[in-house]
Write a protein that holds these residues in place. Sequence first.
Motif, short mmCIF file in Angstrom:
data_model
loop_
_atom_site.label_atom_id
_atom_site.label_comp_id
_atom_site.label_asym_id
_atom_site.label_seq_id
_atom_site.Cartn_x
_atom_site.Cartn_y
_atom_site.Cartn_z
N GLU A 110 10.98 -11.33 -1.84
CA GLU A 110 10.20 -11.25 -3.08
C GLU A 110 9.23 -10.09 -2.89
OE1 GLU A 110 6.93 -13.80 -5.65
OE2 GLU A 110 8.50 -14.87 -4.55
N ILE A 111 9.39 -9.06 -3.69
CA ILE A 111 8.62 -7.83 -3.53
C ILE A 111 7.69 -7.66 -4.72
CG2 ILE A 111 8.73 -5.34 -3.17
CD1 ILE A 111 11.63 -5.76 -2.24
N ASP A 112 6.41 -7.65 -4.47
CA ASP A 112 5.41 -7.47 -5.53
C ASP A 112 5.70 -8.38 -6.72
OD1 ASP A 112 4.21 -5.65 -3.93
OD2 ASP A 112 4.66 -3.89 -5.14
N GLY A 113 6.04 -9.62 -6.42
CA GLY A 113 6.27 -10.59 -7.48
C GLY A 113 7.66 -10.55 -8.07
N ALA A 178 5.57 5.67 -9.34
CA ALA A 178 4.36 5.24 -10.04
C ALA A 178 3.19 5.39 -9.08
CB ALA A 178 4.49 3.79 -10.49
N PHE A 179 2.07 5.91 -9.58
CA PHE A 179 0.88 6.13 -8.77
C PHE A 179 -0.27 5.30 -9.35
CE2 PHE A 179 3.49 9.85 -8.20
CZ PHE A 179 3.32 10.20 -6.87
N GLU A 180 -1.06 4.71 -8.45
CA GLU A 180 -2.22 3.96 -8.92
C GLU A 180 -3.31 3.96 -7.85
OE1 GLU A 180 -1.49 -0.24 -9.40
OE2 GLU A 180 0.03 -0.24 -7.82
N GLY A 181 -4.56 3.97 -8.30
CA GLY A 181 -5.65 3.78 -7.38
C GLY A 181 -5.78 2.31 -7.04
N ILE A 182 -6.02 1.99 -5.77
CA ILE A 182 -6.05 0.59 -5.35
C ILE A 182 -7.28 0.34 -4.48
CG2 ILE A 182 -3.54 0.30 -5.39
CD1 ILE A 182 -3.73 0.53 -2.24
N THR A 198 -11.24 2.32 -1.21
CA THR A 198 -10.14 2.59 -2.13
C THR A 198 -9.15 3.59 -1.54
OG1 THR A 198 -11.37 4.38 -3.21
CG2 THR A 198 -11.58 2.18 -4.15
N GLY A 199 -7.95 3.57 -2.09
CA GLY A 199 -6.91 4.51 -1.68
C GLY A 199 -5.95 4.75 -2.82
N LEU A 200 -4.87 5.45 -2.54
CA LEU A 200 -3.84 5.75 -3.53
C LEU A 200 -2.55 5.08 -3.10
CD1 LEU A 200 -2.86 7.50 -6.02
CD2 LEU A 200 -2.14 9.19 -4.32
N ARG A 201 -1.85 4.47 -4.05
CA ARG A 201 -0.55 3.88 -3.74
C ARG A 201 0.52 4.52 -4.62
NH1 ARG A 201 -0.72 -2.09 -2.95
NH2 ARG A 201 -1.36 -1.30 -0.91
N ARG A 202 1.59 4.97 -3.95
CA ARG A 202 2.77 5.45 -4.66
C ARG A 202 3.88 4.44 -4.46
NH1 ARG A 202 6.50 10.08 -2.32
NH2 ARG A 202 7.41 8.22 -1.38
N THR A 203 4.47 4.00 -5.56
CA THR A 203 5.59 3.06 -5.51
C THR A 203 6.83 3.77 -6.01
OG1 THR A 203 4.15 1.17 -5.93
CG2 THR A 203 6.50 0.85 -6.31
N ARG A 204 7.88 3.77 -5.20
CA ARG A 204 9.13 4.42 -5.59
C ARG A 204 10.25 3.39 -5.65
NH1 ARG A 204 11.26 10.00 -3.13
NH2 ARG A 204 9.81 10.66 -4.76
N LYS A 205 11.03 3.46 -6.73
CA LYS A 205 12.23 2.65 -6.88
C LYS A 205 13.41 3.60 -7.06
CE LYS A 205 9.62 -0.98 -9.26
NZ LYS A 205 9.45 -1.71 -10.54
N SER A 206 14.41 3.47 -6.21
CA SER A 206 15.60 4.32 -6.27
C SER A 206 16.81 3.47 -6.64
CB SER A 206 15.84 5.02 -4.93
OG SER A 206 14.76 5.85 -4.58
N TYR A 216 13.13 0.27 -2.41
CA TYR A 216 11.81 -0.01 -2.97
C TYR A 216 10.81 0.36 -1.90
CZ TYR A 216 7.91 -2.46 -5.20
OH TYR A 216 6.71 -2.77 -5.80
N SER A 217 9.99 1.35 -2.14
CA SER A 217 9.06 1.84 -1.12
C SER A 217 7.65 1.95 -1.68
CB SER A 217 9.48 3.21 -0.58
OG SER A 217 10.69 3.15 0.12
N THR A 218 6.68 1.66 -0.82
CA THR A 218 5.29 1.93 -1.18
C THR A 218 4.68 2.83 -0.10
OG1 THR A 218 4.40 -0.02 -0.04
CG2 THR A 218 5.01 -0.27 -2.37
N GLY A 219 3.86 3.75 -0.54
CA GLY A 219 3.08 4.58 0.38
C GLY A 219 1.61 4.40 0.04
N THR A 220 0.84 3.94 1.02
CA THR A 220 -0.59 3.73 0.81
C THR A 220 -1.35 4.84 1.53
OG1 THR A 220 -0.27 1.34 0.66
CG2 THR A 220 -2.51 2.12 1.07
#
Length: 234
Positions: A110-113, A178-182, A198-206, A216-220
């Motif tokens: 289960e990834i991010d809900g 998708a990019f978001e401040g977290i 705070t930091g930046l998160r990039r979420t990639r779905k291929s 499904y990848s996240t970069g924090t």
Amino acid sequence: MKNNIILYQEISLEIKKKILNGSYPVGSYIPSEPELEKMFHVSKVTIRQAVSLLAAEGYVEKRRGKGTLVVSNQLFNKLSKAKSFSKIVEESGFSIEKKILSIETIANPEIDGIKQAFDSEVTYIERMYFLNDIPYIIYRHYIRKVDEISSGNLNLDHISLYQLLKENHQIVAFFDDAFEGIALNKEEQTLLKTDTATGLRRTRKSYDQKGNLIEYSTGTYNTQVFPYRIEYEV
């Protein structure tokens, strides 16, 4: 051919696979339109649509009187106008070091809900990027299961994640970022060795050509160390 896939798109993907695996190497010509018509049992119009798609993605170029030349075997040619982030970092005077923190097999995660985001077991890879020995990015990758890799023999310093997918016959057709401040949690602050809130998160779905999720990848990012930048050529 599958009914739920546009015919020329599937033909384009089949030719792309041959380009990526070296069957049609860079500098060679793919089969002629009449040969492709016979190979796939389709019309000239369908073949021309498939080849035009490959050309739009940057894999081939049509040469008048000669045929269709393979000019690239790199994934994500649509991004060829953008300088890679790693190159930007290195040109800014930083050295980059990568370290794998863990690798494991997870069943129906289960990834991010998202329950059962994948249709089978996945390989989970967690790794860290360091800039001049300072923790900078936490990467967490979920990819379709790759049986032969383990923490002892996988080295993503010398092979990219997408090269790994390609070698395991998982061809990325498209992706979204998708990019978001977290707000960094305690675990992330510990890994990044920072008290920055705070930091930046990039979420990639291929996805593959059928629309199935294969990564499904996240970069924090600790952007206090270095801001995330994109540089485009005009």
